[in-house]
Structure formats: C-alpha cells, structure tokens
Design a protein around this motif. Sequence first.
Motif, PDB file in Angstrom:
ATOM      1  N   ARG A  66      50.388  45.422  30.135  1.00  0.00           N
ATOM      2  CA  ARG A  66      48.765  45.403  30.034  1.00  0.00           C
ATOM      3  C   ARG A  66      48.445  45.246  28.871  1.00  0.00           C
ATOM      4  O   ARG A  66      49.003  45.564  27.950  1.00  0.00           O
ATOM      5  CB  ARG A  66      48.517  46.788  30.413  1.00  0.00           C
ATOM      6  N   THR A 154      53.167  48.441  42.683  1.00  0.00           N
ATOM      7  CA  THR A 154      52.101  48.277  41.840  1.00  0.00           C
ATOM      8  C   THR A 154      50.720  48.301  42.260  1.00  0.00           C
ATOM      9  O   THR A 154      49.908  48.006  41.417  1.00  0.00           O
ATOM     10  CB  THR A 154      52.328  47.255  40.977  1.00  0.00           C
ATOM     11  N   ALA A 156      48.869  50.820  43.136  1.00  0.00           N
ATOM     12  CA  ALA A 156      47.955  51.689  42.961  1.00  0.00           C
ATOM     13  C   ALA A 156      47.651  51.506  41.311  1.00  0.00           C
ATOM     14  O   ALA A 156      46.450  51.753  40.732  1.00  0.00           O
ATOM     15  CB  ALA A 156      48.696  53.087  42.731  1.00  0.00           C
ATOM     16  N   LEU A 157      48.653  50.816  40.539  1.00  0.00           N
ATOM     17  CA  LEU A 157      48.326  50.490  39.218  1.00  0.00           C
ATOM     18  C   LEU A 157      47.188  49.340  39.090  1.00  0.00           C
ATOM     19  O   LEU A 157      46.068  49.397  38.315  1.00  0.00           O
ATOM     20  CB  LEU A 157      49.522  50.003  38.521  1.00  0.00           C
ATOM     21  N   GLU A 159      44.843  48.728  41.255  1.00  0.00           N
ATOM     22  CA  GLU A 159      43.551  49.388  41.748  1.00  0.00           C
ATOM     23  C   GLU A 159      42.917  50.086  40.718  1.00  0.00           C
ATOM     24  O   GLU A 159      41.643  50.011  40.519  1.00  0.00           O
ATOM     25  CB  GLU A 159      43.592  50.049  43.147  1.00  0.00           C
ATOM     26  N   ALA A 160      43.877  50.911  40.144  1.00  0.00           N
ATOM     27  CA  ALA A 160      43.114  51.799  38.989  1.00  0.00           C
ATOM     28  C   ALA A 160      42.702  50.986  37.731  1.00  0.00           C
ATOM     29  O   ALA A 160      41.551  51.262  37.534  1.00  0.00           O
ATOM     30  CB  ALA A 160      44.346  52.717  38.621  1.00  0.00           C
ATOM     31  N   GLU A 161      43.323  49.919  37.732  1.00  0.00           N
ATOM     32  CA  GLU A 161      43.094  49.104  36.408  1.00  0.00           C
ATOM     33  C   GLU A 161      41.622  48.262  36.775  1.00  0.00           C
ATOM     34  O   GLU A 161      40.734  48.107  36.031  1.00  0.00           O
ATOM     35  CB  GLU A 161      43.985  48.077  36.002  1.00  0.00           C
ATOM     36  N   ALA A 163      39.319  49.071  38.790  1.00  0.00           N
ATOM     37  CA  ALA A 163      38.282  49.734  39.109  1.00  0.00           C
ATOM     38  C   ALA A 163      37.502  50.068  37.690  1.00  0.00           C
ATOM     39  O   ALA A 163      36.249  50.420  37.747  1.00  0.00           O
ATOM     40  CB  ALA A 163      38.793  50.945  39.609  1.00  0.00           C
ATOM     41  N   ARG A 164      38.179  49.842  36.595  1.00  0.00           N
ATOM     42  CA  ARG A 164      37.545  49.869  35.298  1.00  0.00           C
ATOM     43  C   ARG A 164      36.586  48.767  34.745  1.00  0.00           C
ATOM     44  O   ARG A 164      36.131  48.753  33.718  1.00  0.00           O
ATOM     45  CB  ARG A 164      38.895  50.106  34.253  1.00  0.00           C
ATOM     46  N   THR A 333      41.661  43.916  45.000  1.00  0.00           N
ATOM     47  CA  THR A 333      40.414  44.045  44.341  1.00  0.00           C
ATOM     48  C   THR A 333      39.351  43.678  45.095  1.00  0.00           C
ATOM     49  O   THR A 333      38.220  44.047  45.183  1.00  0.00           O
ATOM     50  CB  THR A 333      40.640  43.327  42.939  1.00  0.00           C
TER      51      THR A 333
END
Length: 378
Positions: A66, A154, A156-157, A159-161, A163-164, A333
């Motif tokens: 990241r 990955t 979940a990673l 989607e979480a990233e 979403a920001r 996404t």
Amino acid sequence: MFDVKTVPLDADVMLARLRPWIELESPTYDKPAVDAMTAMAAADMEKMGFSVEVIPGPEGLGDCARASFPHPKAGEPGILIIGHLDTVHPIGTLEKLPFRREGDKCWGPGICDMKGGNYAAISAVKALAEMGHETKLPVHVLLTSDEEIGTPGTRALIEAEAARHKYVLVPEPAWGRNTLVTGRYAIARYHLTANGRPSHAGAALSRGQSAVKMMARELLAIEEMTGEDCTFSVSVVHGGQWVNCVPTVCRAECLSMAKRQEDLDRGTERILAFNRQNDDGTGFVVERSVVRPVWEASAGTMDLFERAKRIGLDLGFELSHASEGGGSDGNFTGAMGLPTLDGLGVVGANVHTLDEHIEVSSLVSRGRLIAGLLADLD
C-alpha cells in the motif's frame, strides 16, 4: 494550463525500468516469488517518492503493498489505483517467453497482465510531480497478490481501502487499443470432486469405479450447459496416483461467467444440482469457491469515462468503452458503487499465453491518459 501531452514519460526508459519486474517471475501460488516481487515494487515506489507499507499476505499467499504519494490533503478521500503483482505463469516461463523487444512489441510473462499497467500508473504519478503539477486529490496505490486466483484472500483489504476513496483506477490490460472497461461480468469458481471405488486395475478392474471416468463424464455435461447467458469451463484436472489402481479421487475446478448476476445465480443452481452421494461412498461433489459480483456502470463510472475520453482526444485518440469478461478487482469496487474505471493499462495481446506482449509505445500513451485523469479528478 496543464497539457497532458507534455507529461514527461519516455517509453525506452520505462521499459528498461519495467524489465526487472518482468524477469522476476511471480506466480500466485509461489509465495516467496510474489513476496520478492512486492518488495521490488515497494522499493521502486519509494525511489519515486511514495510512502510504502508492505502488508503481510493472506495465509499461503504473497505480501501486498500500500503506497501514498505526498499531498497536503493526505488522509482525505482521494484516488486509489489498484493492481496485482501475481501472474499465471509458473517459474521457468522466462525460458520459453524471455523478455525481448522487436520494434514496438515487447514480450515477457506478466508484462501485459498486469505489470506493465502497474508500472505505467505509478510512473504517471511521479511524472506529474516532476513537472510540478500537484493533483487536486491525494493518490494512493494498492498492489495485491492473489487476483489471478479470484482474490480469495485480499478482497476485504481491497474493499476496505477503496471505501476510503472517491475514485478507483484499475490499470488492467486494455482489451483494445482505444478501449476502456466500465463494467465486468459476474464470475464464480467451483471445486469439483469425483469419488470412485478402489480396485486393482489389472486383476479386478470391474470391481472398481473410476473417479477419472466419472469426472470426464460430468465435465462434458457441465461444459455443455454453456450458453449465451452463462458459460462453464472446467480445468486443472487431477486424478489417480498409480496406473495399476482404479482412481478413487479426481478433482477439478470450474469457472463460470455471466453478464448479469441473475444469470450467474441460475448457473450456480444448475451446477450445484450435479451434487450426488451414493450409499457406497461414491459420488460427485460441487463446492462453490470465490465469486466476483457483476459490475454495472454507474453514473460516477460513466463520468470517469467521459473525462478519460476528453483526455484521450487531447492525446490524439478516441476512446470507447464496454463491459468485459475476464474479471478484475474492479468488480468489487464497481459493485460497491464507487466510480471505477478499468482497462487503463497497456495495450497488448495474448495474455496468459506464451505470446503475451505489449505495444511499447502504450507505456507512454496509457501513462499520460492516467496522468490526465489524476490531474483532472476533484
């Protein structure tokens, strides 16, 4: 006034710096190889000025990276570039598909899908900084390790990233010289297992029941379900250990794809109907594996495309768009409703084969297209 044609990118320089990425083979299931590729990408991004965090990979899979580029609005929602560093090519492919260039074409494992696109995207970020142009939004990059097997670890990673952020750009290969991807089909994977009955293949063949024969029969029936609404493709078949033993277990994987989620769901019902368990322990088992949701273009995605189309015209080419098969992490996404533009990567052909190659000039044309989007988005 910002002129996208002046973004300082040079195809020869980019290709020379991309070459080590291509010659570091990184098949998904080889964790040390993918870890090494992630470390190389992280080091290169740090040299370009990114702040980079290496994220330990999912169990048994490679690390991820990241990165963020310095920006006065750091921490606020911005632009996320997502890509993957794993490839389908096993270690040793370089012997058959070496890095080589002939004119405007260059070959190598993973050069098109999608190391070339990843490199073009991070080069675009650096090039904007070199020309003193600060993007309106902060830019982040997420490079993952398991896309080629459906992103089981990955998602979940990602989607979480995502979403920001406000926008997502995906430098997967361009499926046509002047095309972008604004949607992707729904995809499901299944594990298939045929369970037979053991016996000596020479002395008592008739007492056994071959799992390989069962798989062959069911494989044909499954693939014959393919229609315009939903496809089924069976591969990665393994069965038996000794030729003089009737094989008791045979395993395979199936990939199913549909343009609409409801078609994929109906396909799932049809393939799950192949499940059966007999009293003697023989039978056939279908287990659902990873799924990519259908991604249909939203208003935000189409606004992204229109911006890209204007930038393309400034660069001298007219872009079109389409929904495509061959899923990507853009499925996730896009399905989240985030404005997502895919297929931004390099132009090439024959991905996943021993003729995988790119058009070298597209490192610059696609790099400038991405740079134009980064400069335009607010």
